[in-house]
Design a protein around this motif. Structure first.
Motif, PDB file in Angstrom:
ATOM      1  N   MET A  48       0.828  -1.200   0.000  1.00 43.46           N
ATOM      2  CA  MET A  48       0.000   0.000   0.000  1.00 43.46           C
ATOM      3  C   MET A  48       0.866   1.256   0.000  1.00 43.46           C
ATOM      4  SD  MET A  48      -2.726   0.942   3.028  1.00 43.46           S
ATOM      5  CE  MET A  48      -3.857  -0.400   2.643  1.00 43.46           C
ATOM      6  N   LEU A  49       0.423   2.259  -0.765  1.00 40.95           N
ATOM      7  CA  LEU A  49       1.040   3.580  -0.761  1.00 40.95           C
ATOM      8  C   LEU A  49       0.267   4.466   0.215  1.00 40.95           C
ATOM      9  CD1 LEU A  49       2.908   5.797  -1.941  1.00 40.95           C
ATOM     10  CD2 LEU A  49       1.209   6.098  -3.770  1.00 40.95           C
ATOM     11  N   CYS A  50       0.959   5.018   1.201  1.00 41.19           N
ATOM     12  CA  CYS A  50       0.323   5.806   2.257  1.00 41.19           C
ATOM     13  C   CYS A  50       0.134   7.249   1.802  1.00 41.19           C
ATOM     14  CB  CYS A  50       1.176   5.793   3.523  1.00 41.19           C
ATOM     15  SG  CYS A  50       1.697   4.156   4.060  1.00 41.19           S
ATOM     16  N   ALA A  51      -1.001   7.822   2.152  1.00 46.19           N
ATOM     17  CA  ALA A  51      -1.288   9.215   1.812  1.00 46.19           C
ATOM     18  C   ALA A  51      -1.769   9.954   3.055  1.00 46.19           C
ATOM     19  CB  ALA A  51      -2.344   9.294   0.714  1.00 46.19           C
ATOM     20  N   VAL A  52      -1.306  11.169   3.208  1.00 43.97           N
ATOM     21  CA  VAL A  52      -1.689  12.022   4.336  1.00 43.97           C
ATOM     22  C   VAL A  52      -2.309  13.296   3.765  1.00 43.97           C
ATOM     23  CG1 VAL A  52      -0.861  13.297   6.339  1.00 43.97           C
ATOM     24  CG2 VAL A  52       0.162  11.090   5.756  1.00 43.97           C
ATOM     25  N   PRO A  53      -3.495  13.680   4.222  1.00 47.35           N
ATOM     26  CA  PRO A  53      -4.133  14.883   3.677  1.00 47.35           C
ATOM     27  C   PRO A  53      -3.283  16.132   3.844  1.00 47.35           C
ATOM     28  CG  PRO A  53      -5.688  13.612   4.992  1.00 47.35           C
ATOM     29  CD  PRO A  53      -4.334  13.006   5.221  1.00 47.35           C
ATOM     30  N   SER A  54      -3.253  16.943   2.795  1.00 52.23           N
ATOM     31  CA  SER A  54      -2.662  18.275   2.855  1.00 52.23           C
ATOM     32  C   SER A  54      -3.820  19.263   2.860  1.00 52.23           C
ATOM     33  CB  SER A  54      -1.751  18.513   1.653  1.00 52.23           C
ATOM     34  OG  SER A  54      -0.683  17.584   1.643  1.00 52.23           O
ATOM     35  N   GLY A  55      -4.145  19.805   3.998  1.00 48.38           N
ATOM     36  CA  GLY A  55      -5.361  20.581   4.135  1.00 48.38           C
ATOM     37  C   GLY A  55      -6.530  19.672   4.465  1.00 48.38           C
ATOM     38  N   ASP A  56      -7.725  20.256   4.513  1.00 42.22           N
ATOM     39  CA  ASP A  56      -8.890  19.482   4.939  1.00 42.22           C
ATOM     40  C   ASP A  56      -9.862  19.179   3.803  1.00 42.22           C
ATOM     41  OD1 ASP A  56      -9.887  21.990   4.484  1.00 42.22           O
ATOM     42  OD2 ASP A  56     -10.904  22.189   6.418  1.00 42.22           O
ATOM     43  N   GLY A  57      -9.396  19.299   2.555  1.00 43.21           N
ATOM     44  CA  GLY A  57     -10.274  19.080   1.412  1.00 43.21           C
ATOM     45  C   GLY A  57     -10.905  17.710   1.393  1.00 43.21           C
ATOM     46  N   ILE A  58     -10.107  16.659   1.629  1.00 42.44           N
ATOM     47  CA  ILE A  58     -10.650  15.315   1.540  1.00 42.44           C
ATOM     48  C   ILE A  58     -11.614  15.033   2.684  1.00 42.44           C
ATOM     49  CG2 ILE A  58      -8.804  14.098   2.811  1.00 42.44           C
ATOM     50  CD1 ILE A  58      -9.070  11.899   0.620  1.00 42.44           C
ATOM     51  N   GLU A  59     -11.341  15.582   3.855  1.00 46.37           N
ATOM     52  CA  GLU A  59     -12.248  15.378   4.984  1.00 46.37           C
ATOM     53  C   GLU A  59     -13.577  16.099   4.736  1.00 46.37           C
ATOM     54  OE1 GLU A  59     -11.668  13.259   7.135  1.00 46.37           O
ATOM     55  OE2 GLU A  59      -9.491  12.964   7.020  1.00 46.37           O
ATOM     56  N   ARG A  60     -13.522  17.314   4.177  1.00 46.58           N
ATOM     57  CA  ARG A  60     -14.757  18.027   3.852  1.00 46.58           C
ATOM     58  C   ARG A  60     -15.576  17.258   2.824  1.00 46.58           C
ATOM     59  NH1 ARG A  60     -11.624  22.676   3.159  1.00 46.58           N
ATOM     60  NH2 ARG A  60     -12.233  22.720   0.966  1.00 46.58           N
ATOM     61  N   LEU A  61     -14.892  16.753   1.803  1.00 48.80           N
ATOM     62  CA  LEU A  61     -15.582  15.994   0.758  1.00 48.80           C
ATOM     63  C   LEU A  61     -16.199  14.724   1.329  1.00 48.80           C
ATOM     64  CD1 LEU A  61     -16.280  15.665  -2.244  1.00 48.80           C
ATOM     65  CD2 LEU A  61     -14.066  14.524  -2.538  1.00 48.80           C
ATOM     66  N   TYR A  62     -15.441  14.011   2.139  1.00 44.31           N
ATOM     67  CA  TYR A  62     -15.915  12.755   2.734  1.00 44.31           C
ATOM     68  C   TYR A  62     -17.173  12.985   3.574  1.00 44.31           C
ATOM     69  CZ  TYR A  62     -15.736   8.493   5.606  1.00 44.31           C
ATOM     70  OH  TYR A  62     -16.037   7.315   6.253  1.00 44.31           O
ATOM     71  N   GLU A  63     -17.130  13.990   4.426  1.00 45.46           N
ATOM     72  CA  GLU A  63     -18.259  14.258   5.316  1.00 45.46           C
ATOM     73  C   GLU A  63     -19.460  14.790   4.539  1.00 45.46           C
ATOM     74  OE1 GLU A  63     -16.716  16.873   8.268  1.00 45.46           O
ATOM     75  OE2 GLU A  63     -15.340  15.357   9.101  1.00 45.46           O
ATOM     76  N   ALA A  64     -19.205  15.663   3.556  1.00 45.48           N
ATOM     77  CA  ALA A  64     -20.305  16.210   2.770  1.00 45.48           C
ATOM     78  C   ALA A  64     -20.986  15.128   1.936  1.00 45.48           C
ATOM     79  CB  ALA A  64     -19.800  17.331   1.859  1.00 45.48           C
ATOM     80  N   TYR A  65     -20.196  14.185   1.423  1.00 45.81           N
ATOM     81  CA  TYR A  65     -20.791  13.109   0.624  1.00 45.81           C
ATOM     82  C   TYR A  65     -21.625  12.180   1.500  1.00 45.81           C
ATOM     83  CZ  TYR A  65     -21.242   9.760  -3.196  1.00 45.81           C
ATOM     84  OH  TYR A  65     -21.744   8.942  -4.177  1.00 45.81           O
ATOM     85  N   ALA A  66     -21.140  11.885   2.689  1.00 46.01           N
ATOM     86  CA  ALA A  66     -21.918  11.056   3.612  1.00 46.01           C
ATOM     87  C   ALA A  66     -23.263  11.707   3.908  1.00 46.01           C
ATOM     88  CB  ALA A  66     -21.137  10.829   4.900  1.00 46.01           C
ATOM     89  N   ASP A  67     -23.241  13.011   4.139  1.00 45.62           N
ATOM     90  CA  ASP A  67     -24.489  13.722   4.432  1.00 45.62           C
ATOM     91  C   ASP A  67     -25.427  13.710   3.226  1.00 45.62           C
ATOM     92  OD1 ASP A  67     -23.608  14.299   6.976  1.00 45.62           O
ATOM     93  OD2 ASP A  67     -22.911  16.325   6.466  1.00 45.62           O
ATOM     94  N   ALA A  68     -24.876  13.951   2.045  1.00 38.08           N
ATOM     95  CA  ALA A  68     -25.707  14.027   0.846  1.00 38.08           C
ATOM     96  C   ALA A  68     -26.273  12.669   0.439  1.00 38.08           C
ATOM     97  CB  ALA A  68     -24.894  14.627  -0.311  1.00 38.08           C
ATOM     98  N   LEU A  69     -25.541  11.595   0.724  1.00 35.51           N
ATOM     99  CA  LEU A  69     -26.016  10.253   0.373  1.00 35.51           C
ATOM    100  C   LEU A  69     -27.230   9.835   1.187  1.00 35.51           C
ATOM    101  CD1 LEU A  69     -22.745   8.157  -0.032  1.00 35.51           C
ATOM    102  CD2 LEU A  69     -24.485   8.502  -1.787  1.00 35.51           C
ATOM    103  N   GLY A  70     -27.245  10.208   2.458  1.00 35.77           N
ATOM    104  CA  GLY A  70     -28.335   9.770   3.324  1.00 35.77           C
ATOM    105  C   GLY A  70     -28.387   8.256   3.406  1.00 35.77           C
ATOM    106  N   GLU A  71     -29.572   7.692   3.188  1.00 42.26           N
ATOM    107  CA  GLU A  71     -29.745   6.241   3.291  1.00 42.26           C
ATOM    108  C   GLU A  71     -28.978   5.477   2.219  1.00 42.26           C
ATOM    109  OE1 GLU A  71     -33.876   5.340   3.361  1.00 42.26           O
ATOM    110  OE2 GLU A  71     -34.216   6.249   5.333  1.00 42.26           O
TER     111      GLU A  71
END
Length: 227
Positions: free
Chosen positions: A128-151
């Motif tokens: 596996m190639l390890c990746a560490v977020p630079s800034g909070d873009g991926i966390e914002r996207l992850y959380e926003a997508y979870a909210d938008a997906l709903g069920e």
């Protein structure tokens, strides 16, 4: 935080590889829980080429019978898995339409995703190639997508995706020279491959082409918007 998690994975992977207890991949099947429809981000072309070169090196050590998932045309970072594997996805599929509507909503609050590629690790089933977020873009996207997906986010509703990575090699059988693989990965734990910018996010399905897994893009959304 991320380094500690990748260290723990390496310890588990080393033990599994050296004892012959690797998790072996098999081609996906209808209704299976591996290689499922997912939302992913591909690296830019230059980074994808670098990842492909490391993948070729890893395959030389692991053996050509394994799957080179990190080739330039298939390297990716998974944002979320969505449903069990489907062999056929018809045009106009209602679920796909909902997944993409949610993704377009989430993309408006995220902007480009940047990750720092910080080294390699080993798991019981892959290199596996390890990746560490630079800034909070991926966390914002992850959380926003979870909210938008709903069920529609049921598959990973109880799953904490707390690391980001791109798999280079998936194991398909016990390794011929397990110590060589452990040593090779161990020497590259802090291999710096720079920063990657992901400017699109894609809905994909996975297909087995007879020698490895490849991705088929169903649709994509730009991450160029800056909130």
């Amino acid at each position: 935080m991320y380094a500690t998690r990748f260290d723990a994975l390496f310890d588990r992977g080393r033990e599994a590889v050296l004892t012959g207890a690797v998790q072996c991949q098999v081609p996906p099947v209808e209704g299976g829980n591996r290689w499922v429809m997912s939302v992913v981000m591909r690296p830019d072309a230059t980074t994808a080429h670098r990842i492909g070169e490391i993948t070729r090196e890893a395959m030389t050590v692991a053996g050509e019978e394994h799957w080179p998932t990190g080739t330039a045309d298939s390297s990716h970072f998974t944002l979320r898995a969505l449903e069990e594997h489907r062999e056929s996805v018809p045009d106009g599929d209602a679920r796909v339409s909902r997944y993409m509507a949610a993704l377009r909503t989430a993309a408006t609050v995220a902007g480009p995703v940047r990750l720092t590629l910080s080294g390699l690790t080993l798991t019981p089933g892959c290199v596996m190639l390890c990746a560490v977020p630079s800034g909070d873009g991926i966390e914002r996207l992850y959380e926003a997508y979870a909210d938008a997906l709903g069920e529609d986010g049921w598959l990973e509703a109880d799953f904490d995706r707390n690391i980001w990575y791109s798999t280079l090699v998936h194991f398909t059988r016990p390794l011929t020279n397990p110590q060589a693989v452990v040593d090779w990965v161990g020497e590259r734990r802090e291999l710096a491959l720079g920063q990657v910018a992901c400017r699109h996010v894609e809905l994909v399905v996975y297909r087995f082409n007879g020698s490895r897994i490849v991705m088929e893009t169903l649709d994509a959304v730009s991450l160029s918007h800056r909130p």
